[in-house]
Design an enzyme around this catalytic site. Structure first.
Site, PDB file in Angstrom:
ATOM      1  N   ALA A  75     -59.063  58.621 -57.806  1.00 58.23           N
ATOM      2  CA  ALA A  75     -59.877  57.404 -57.834  1.00 58.23           C
ATOM      3  C   ALA A  75     -60.078  57.012 -59.289  1.00 58.23           C
ATOM      4  O   ALA A  75     -60.012  57.866 -60.184  1.00 58.23           O
ATOM      5  CB  ALA A  75     -61.224  57.689 -57.187  1.00 58.23           C
ATOM      6  N   GLY A 119     -58.013  61.318 -55.106  1.00 53.65           N
ATOM      7  CA  GLY A 119     -57.661  60.274 -54.136  1.00 53.65           C
ATOM      8  C   GLY A 119     -56.157  60.103 -54.000  1.00 53.65           C
ATOM      9  O   GLY A 119     -55.675  59.613 -52.969  1.00 53.65           O
ATOM     10  N   GLU A 122     -55.253  62.647 -51.582  1.00 52.12           N
ATOM     11  CA  GLU A 122     -55.738  62.190 -50.263  1.00 52.12           C
ATOM     12  C   GLU A 122     -54.847  61.099 -49.694  1.00 52.12           C
ATOM     13  O   GLU A 122     -54.612  61.041 -48.488  1.00 52.12           O
ATOM     14  CB  GLU A 122     -57.190  61.705 -50.393  1.00 52.12           C
ATOM     15  CG  GLU A 122     -58.142  62.869 -50.643  1.00 52.12           C
ATOM     16  CD  GLU A 122     -59.559  62.417 -50.924  1.00 52.12           C
ATOM     17  OE1 GLU A 122     -59.743  61.537 -51.799  1.00 52.12           O
ATOM     18  OE2 GLU A 122     -60.484  62.933 -50.288  1.00 52.12           O
ATOM     19  N   GLU A 142     -62.239  66.919 -57.802  1.00 53.99           N
ATOM     20  CA  GLU A 142     -63.531  66.220 -57.744  1.00 53.99           C
ATOM     21  C   GLU A 142     -64.693  67.105 -58.155  1.00 53.99           C
ATOM     22  O   GLU A 142     -65.665  66.643 -58.753  1.00 53.99           O
ATOM     23  CB  GLU A 142     -63.779  65.682 -56.331  1.00 53.99           C
ATOM     24  CG  GLU A 142     -62.888  64.526 -55.915  1.00 53.99           C
ATOM     25  CD  GLU A 142     -61.555  64.948 -55.298  1.00 53.99           C
ATOM     26  OE1 GLU A 142     -61.169  66.138 -55.400  1.00 53.99           O
ATOM     27  OE2 GLU A 142     -60.884  64.076 -54.715  1.00 53.99           O
TER      28      GLU A 142
HETATM   29  N1  COA Z   1     -59.516  57.337 -63.389  1.00 52.02           N
HETATM   30  C1  COA Z   1     -59.581  56.482 -64.419  1.00 52.02           C
HETATM   31  N2  COA Z   1     -58.789  56.589 -65.516  1.00 52.02           N
HETATM   32  C2  COA Z   1     -57.911  57.603 -65.513  1.00 52.02           C
HETATM   33  C3  COA Z   1     -57.780  58.521 -64.462  1.00 52.02           C
HETATM   34  C4  COA Z   1     -58.663  58.354 -63.360  1.00 52.02           C
HETATM   35  N3  COA Z   1     -58.608  59.157 -62.293  1.00 52.02           N
HETATM   36  N4  COA Z   1     -56.831  59.409 -64.782  1.00 52.02           N
HETATM   37  C5  COA Z   1     -56.351  59.047 -65.976  1.00 52.02           C
HETATM   38  N5  COA Z   1     -57.012  57.959 -66.441  1.00 52.02           N
HETATM   39  C6  COA Z   1     -56.829  57.238 -67.689  1.00 52.02           C
HETATM   40  C7  COA Z   1     -57.407  57.987 -68.866  1.00 52.02           C
HETATM   41  O1  COA Z   1     -58.805  57.747 -68.968  1.00 52.02           O
HETATM   42  C8  COA Z   1     -56.625  57.395 -70.000  1.00 52.02           C
HETATM   43  O2  COA Z   1     -57.128  56.110 -70.285  1.00 52.02           O
HETATM   44  P1  COA Z   1     -57.276  55.600 -71.829  1.00 52.02           P
HETATM   45  O3  COA Z   1     -55.878  55.597 -72.344  1.00 52.02           O
HETATM   46  O4  COA Z   1     -57.866  54.258 -71.676  1.00 52.02           O
HETATM   47  O5  COA Z   1     -58.146  56.612 -72.503  1.00 52.02           O
HETATM   48  C9  COA Z   1     -55.240  57.194 -69.375  1.00 52.02           C
HETATM   49  O6  COA Z   1     -55.437  57.166 -67.981  1.00 52.02           O
HETATM   50  C10 COA Z   1     -54.278  58.304 -69.687  1.00 52.02           C
HETATM   51  O7  COA Z   1     -54.888  59.525 -69.324  1.00 52.02           O
HETATM   52  P2  COA Z   1     -54.740  60.868 -70.169  1.00 52.02           P
HETATM   53  O8  COA Z   1     -55.808  61.804 -69.734  1.00 52.02           O
HETATM   54  O9  COA Z   1     -54.677  60.537 -71.635  1.00 52.02           O
HETATM   55  O10 COA Z   1     -53.308  61.314 -69.693  1.00 52.02           O
HETATM   56  P3  COA Z   1     -52.696  62.762 -69.584  1.00 52.02           P
HETATM   57  O11 COA Z   1     -51.279  62.563 -69.203  1.00 52.02           O
HETATM   58  O12 COA Z   1     -52.980  63.552 -70.828  1.00 52.02           O
HETATM   59  O13 COA Z   1     -53.514  63.501 -68.397  1.00 52.02           O
HETATM   60  C11 COA Z   1     -54.418  63.628 -66.164  1.00 52.02           C
HETATM   61  C12 COA Z   1     -53.352  63.036 -67.092  1.00 52.02           C
HETATM   62  C13 COA Z   1     -54.175  63.014 -64.815  1.00 52.02           C
HETATM   63  C14 COA Z   1     -54.290  65.161 -66.083  1.00 52.02           C
HETATM   64  C15 COA Z   1     -55.828  63.304 -66.694  1.00 52.02           C
HETATM   65  O14 COA Z   1     -55.877  61.926 -67.010  1.00 52.02           O
HETATM   66  C16 COA Z   1     -56.930  63.576 -65.685  1.00 52.02           C
HETATM   67  O15 COA Z   1     -57.387  64.701 -65.567  1.00 52.02           O
HETATM   68  N6  COA Z   1     -57.368  62.532 -64.975  1.00 52.02           N
HETATM   69  C17 COA Z   1     -58.450  62.636 -64.006  1.00 52.02           C
HETATM   70  C18 COA Z   1     -58.006  63.329 -62.743  1.00 52.02           C
HETATM   71  C19 COA Z   1     -59.138  63.446 -61.755  1.00 52.02           C
HETATM   72  O16 COA Z   1     -60.161  64.069 -61.993  1.00 52.02           O
HETATM   73  N7  COA Z   1     -58.962  62.819 -60.587  1.00 52.02           N
HETATM   74  C20 COA Z   1     -59.900  62.854 -59.513  1.00 52.02           C
HETATM   75  C21 COA Z   1     -60.813  61.711 -59.568  1.00 52.02           C
HETATM   76  S1  COA Z   1     -62.018  61.786 -58.267  1.00 52.02           S
END
Ligand code: COA
Length: 268
Positions: A75, A119, A122, A142
């Site tokens: 999400a 999500g 999911e 989450e």
């Molecule tokens: N929601 C909103 N923004 C997200 C996102 C999410 N679930 N996942 C990634 N992004 C955004 C980051 O904030 C970043 O934005 P910015 O460039 O404006 O700062 C961009 O996407 C790139 O993310 P980044 O973390 O730099 O990429 P990465 O390749 O190093 O890591 C992930 C990728 C997916 C491991 C990491 O972004 C992450 O842990 N995301 C959240 C995952 C999560 O908790 N999902 C469940 C949500 S309920």
């Protein structure tokens, strides 16, 4: 293979929609946010499924994400900030993309090309088949945000991989690789990243050649297995099986077999 490429008749801000013969590929197109699902994406995803539901030319739908990093990183966490409990409940229930996939009357395949988290996992769980690239990774993180999965993660994941593994993923929030996901039954197959699209299309095309009537009945019947008791499931299976006998596709399938030729199904 001759391919007819057509884009959607409607336009979408967060999705790319491409028809290739009888397969429609829906690509979540927010690579700069790792294809995170915001409200717009969910709304557009449900809308495109409405568009495809009665489109006879489309037999199978494939969901994927733009780029090679993420399928869907969950999400859109930015939207969580300041959101009230009631608003969040409305977002999840008003028009659930996950439920729209689950109840979609045609097979839906998740083509998982990278991070498949929260999500995103999911959404993949709501699909009928999950095909992952070797570089994909999976998780329900989450818990790290002080919340729990709210789009079916606690229910569909548990039904698919069993309570032990689902509990482990949901309580630890840890990310697992594609081979582990395969070993616990979370994905149907793992393929080299370079082959992901070709392998997925091969399977999607193979399914799309079958009778749309039979596919619909089969999807409904299989889903009953985890939603009803055995007696009820067996009874409904017989009804759905018998219903196939009212279709022209059943006549064509049987006739083609007896005539030693390939059937031509019409979805009627
Ligand atoms: N929601 C909103 N923004 C997200 C996102 C999410 N679930 N996942 C990634 N992004 C955004 C980051 O904030 C970043 O934005 P910015 O460039 O404006 O700062 C961009 O996407 C790139 O993310 P980044 O973390 O730099 O990429 P990465 O390749 O190093 O890591 C992930 C990728 C997916 C491991 C990491 O972004 C992450 O842990 N995301 C959240 C995952 C999560 O908790 N999902 C469940 C949500 S309920």
């Amino acid at each position: 293979m001759s391919q007819s490429l057509e884009s959607s008749s409607q336009s979408y801000e967060t999705l790319l929609v491409e028809r290739r013969e009888r397969v429609c590929i829906i690509t979540i197109n927010r690579p700069e946010k790792r294809n995170a699902l915001n409200i717009k994406t969910r709304e557009e995803g449900a809308r495109v499924l409405d568009e495809l539901r009665d489109e006879e030319g489309v037999g199978v739908v494939v969901f994927t994400g733009t780029g090679d990093k993420a399928f869907i990183a969950g999400a859109d966490i930015a939207e969580f900030a300041g959101r009230t409990a009631l608003t969040q409940r409305d977002v999840m229930t008003a028009r659930s993309l996950f439920n729209a996939i689950d109840t979609f009357p045609k097979p839906v395949i998740a083509m998982i090309n990278g991070y498949c988290l929260g999500g995103g996992c999911e959404l993949a769980l709501a699909c009928d088949l999950r095909i992952a690239s070797e570089t994909a990774s999976f998780g329900q993180p989450e818990i790290n945000l002080g919340i729990i999965p709210g789009g079916g993660g606690t229910q569909r994941l548990t039904r698919l991989v069993g309570e032990g593994k689902a509990m482990e993923m949901i309580l630890t929030g840890e990310i697992i690789n594609a081979h582990t996901a395969y070993n616990i039954g979370l994905v149907n197959m793992v393929v080299p990243a370079a082959d992901l699209e070709a392998r997925t299309m091969e399977i999607a095309n193979r399914i799309a050649e079958k009778s749309p009537v039979a596919l619909r009945m089969a999807k409904e019947a299989v889903k009953l297995a985890s939603r009803s008791n055995l007696d009820e499931g067996l009874r409904r299976e017989v009804d759905l099986f018998a219903l196939c006998f009212s279709s022209e596709d059943k006549d064509e399938g049987v006739k083609a077999f007896l005539e030693k030729r390939k059937p031509v199904f019409k979805g009627k």
